[in-house]
Design a protein around this motif. Structure first.
Motif, mmCIF file in Angstrom:
data_model
loop_
_atom_site.group_PDB
_atom_site.id
_atom_site.type_symbol
_atom_site.label_atom_id
_atom_site.label_comp_id
_atom_site.label_asym_id
_atom_site.label_seq_id
_atom_site.Cartn_x
_atom_site.Cartn_y
_atom_site.Cartn_z
ATOM 1 N N GLU A 121 0.851 -1.186 0.000
ATOM 2 C CA GLU A 121 0.000 0.000 0.000
ATOM 3 C C GLU A 121 0.886 1.235 0.000
ATOM 4 O O GLU A 121 1.798 1.353 0.810
ATOM 5 N N SER A 123 -0.118 4.665 0.139
ATOM 6 C CA SER A 123 -0.527 5.814 0.946
ATOM 7 C C SER A 123 -0.088 5.650 2.398
ATOM 8 O O SER A 123 -0.450 4.659 3.047
ATOM 9 N N PRO A 124 0.653 6.596 2.955
ATOM 10 C CA PRO A 124 1.082 6.484 4.364
ATOM 11 C C PRO A 124 -0.091 6.366 5.332
ATOM 12 O O PRO A 124 -0.053 5.555 6.258
ATOM 13 N N THR A 126 -3.275 5.326 4.714
ATOM 14 C CA THR A 126 -3.955 4.051 4.539
ATOM 15 C C THR A 126 -3.102 2.905 5.059
ATOM 16 O O THR A 126 -3.630 1.931 5.617
ATOM 17 N N SER A 127 -1.784 3.014 4.906
ATOM 18 C CA SER A 127 -0.884 1.986 5.438
ATOM 19 C C SER A 127 -0.999 1.869 6.949
ATOM 20 O O SER A 127 -0.880 0.776 7.507
ATOM 21 N N GLU A 128 -1.239 2.998 7.608
ATOM 22 C CA GLU A 128 -1.423 2.955 9.062
ATOM 23 C C GLU A 128 -2.664 2.155 9.424
ATOM 24 O O GLU A 128 -2.658 1.361 10.373
ATOM 25 N N ASP A 131 -1.850 -1.493 8.786
ATOM 26 C CA ASP A 131 -1.001 -2.002 9.851
ATOM 27 C C ASP A 131 -1.820 -2.274 11.115
ATOM 28 O O ASP A 131 -1.604 -3.273 11.816
ATOM 29 N N LEU A 144 3.333 -6.106 5.614
ATOM 30 C CA LEU A 144 3.023 -4.830 4.974
ATOM 31 C C LEU A 144 4.273 -4.256 4.333
ATOM 32 O O LEU A 144 5.317 -4.122 4.977
ATOM 33 N N GLU A 145 4.159 -3.931 3.059
ATOM 34 C CA GLU A 145 5.212 -3.221 2.343
ATOM 35 C C GLU A 145 4.646 -1.857 1.945
ATOM 36 O O GLU A 145 3.773 -1.759 1.089
ATOM 37 N N GLU A 146 5.120 -0.807 2.609
ATOM 38 C CA GLU A 146 4.611 0.529 2.325
ATOM 39 C C GLU A 146 5.378 1.124 1.159
ATOM 40 O O GLU A 146 6.581 1.365 1.246
ATOM 41 N N CYS A 148 5.052 2.093 -3.482
ATOM 42 C CA CYS A 148 4.367 2.028 -4.771
ATOM 43 C C CYS A 148 5.064 0.998 -5.655
ATOM 44 O O CYS A 148 6.266 1.088 -5.890
ATOM 45 N N VAL A 187 6.912 8.746 -1.934
ATOM 46 C CA VAL A 187 6.875 7.419 -1.326
ATOM 47 C C VAL A 187 7.906 6.510 -1.987
ATOM 48 O O VAL A 187 8.384 6.782 -3.097
#
Length: 332
Positions: A121, A123-124, A126-128, A131, A144-146, A148, A187
């Motif tokens: 994902e 988006s920082p 949305t990643s939160e 997570d 989770l791999e933050e 693009c 990102v």
């Protein structure tokens, strides 16, 4: 009293305007009860059981999360059924464009603790949320791999929602008329090949779900490790024509990676309202001529491998396929 009157008016409207009023009232009542539950939780996260049988959480701060909770009975039903039936214990899969992790949670439920789900994902914010879902649901098989996923590594500018209200539209580019709703963030960028090598899953990816708002051709350019004929995975890929066009792509730029000699291709119309009424919304159809098909604005492509170690799994999902394709498969 005014709220009660409003609900009664809504019920009367459903009775008058629905071909199946009892079903419509039942569905609306369920929606109302879910909305009341969100209010009762006073902004706190809570877990629930999705229709597909896996556990997920509702995050009231996330509009997408709330919509999934209220509408989850109808969210991409056939795609999730196929994915859930296809996956086996110990499998590995990629969820590219994972958003808050709804599909990742389903995948994790199917692959068990011994499998791997790589959830990407960009988006920082949305990643939160993603997570948080992984942590609260104890999905230790999900990583989770933050960042693009595109055709190169490094960094890239990504458009994120300012208030979270349009998080499903976050992408490398956005509509100019919507620019006030987004802000630019730098990102991390990486390729699918790099993900495969990093997580040591070469020739062991059973399923790839890709929903990255038009950047799919870029991601596929950096994914040659997925296309070993001995281990082709099942692909579920969104074709979003507007997103593709903003990056100067067309649907064929995705389908060119999925030749018909290696894959059986199916499509599910996800445009609402539906501009192509001959293809009913949410129903799976064969896609026998990918280059001549007139794609609606939103289509999900399901590509099932004909060769390789996962090819025999198509028997598991044949009950979800159109009768015509089942007959074709029986003569292979």
């Amino acid at each position: 009293m005014s709220k009660i009157i409003q609900k009664l008016k809504s019920a009367l409207y459903l009775v008058r305007n629905s071909s199946n009023p009892l079903s419509a009232i039942y569905k609306q009542t369920r929606k109302n009860l879910k909305q009341y539950r969100i209010t009762y939780q006073q902004g706190k996260n809570f877990s629930y059981k999705a229709k597909a049988g896996f556990k997920f959480i509702c995050i009231p701060e996330s509009k997408t999360s709330v919509n999934l909770y209220i509408q989850n009975e109808w969210y991409e039903d056939i795609e999730l059924k196929i994915a859930g039936t296809w996956l086996c214990k110990n499998d590995n899969c990629l969820d590219l464009g994972a958003n808050i992790g709804y599909c990742s949670a389903l995948f994790a439920n199917k692959v068990s603790r011994q499998g791997k789900v790589i959830a990407v994902e960009a988006s920082p914010q949305t990643s939160e949320y993603l997570d948080e879902a992984i942590r609260l649901l104890d999905l230790r098989q999900v990583t989770l791999e933050e960042g693009c996923v595109i055709d190169r590594d490094g960094f890239v500018d990504f458009m994120v929602s300012r208030d979270g209200s349009v998080d499903v539209k976050q992408s490398l580019t956005i509509n100019p008329e919507e620019k006030e709703a987004f802000q630019k963030k730098t990102v991390k960028a990486f390729t699918i090949n790099q993900l495969i090598e990093k997580h040591k899953i070469l020739q062991d990816v059973a399923l790839v779900k890709m929903d990255i708002e038009g950047a799919e051709p870029l991601a596929l350019k950096g994914s040659h490790l997925l296309f070993d004929k001995t281990s082709l995975p099942l692909f579920i890929i969104e074709i979003y024509k507007l997103g593709l066009s903003r990056l100067s792509f067309e649907p064929k730029d995705i389908l060119n990676f999925l030749p018909l000699d290696l894959f059986d291709i199916y499509h599910v119309n996800r445009s609402h309202p539906n501009p192509i009424p001959e293809f009913e919304y949410g129903v799976i159809y064969p896609l026998l001529n990918p280059n001549t098909y007139s794609y609606p604005w939103h289509t999900n492509i399901i590509a099932i491998p004909k060769v390789g170690k996962y090819a025999n799994r198509k028997r598991k999902i044949q009950s979800y396929l159109p009768e015509r394709l089942i007959n074709n498969m029986e003569h292979e």
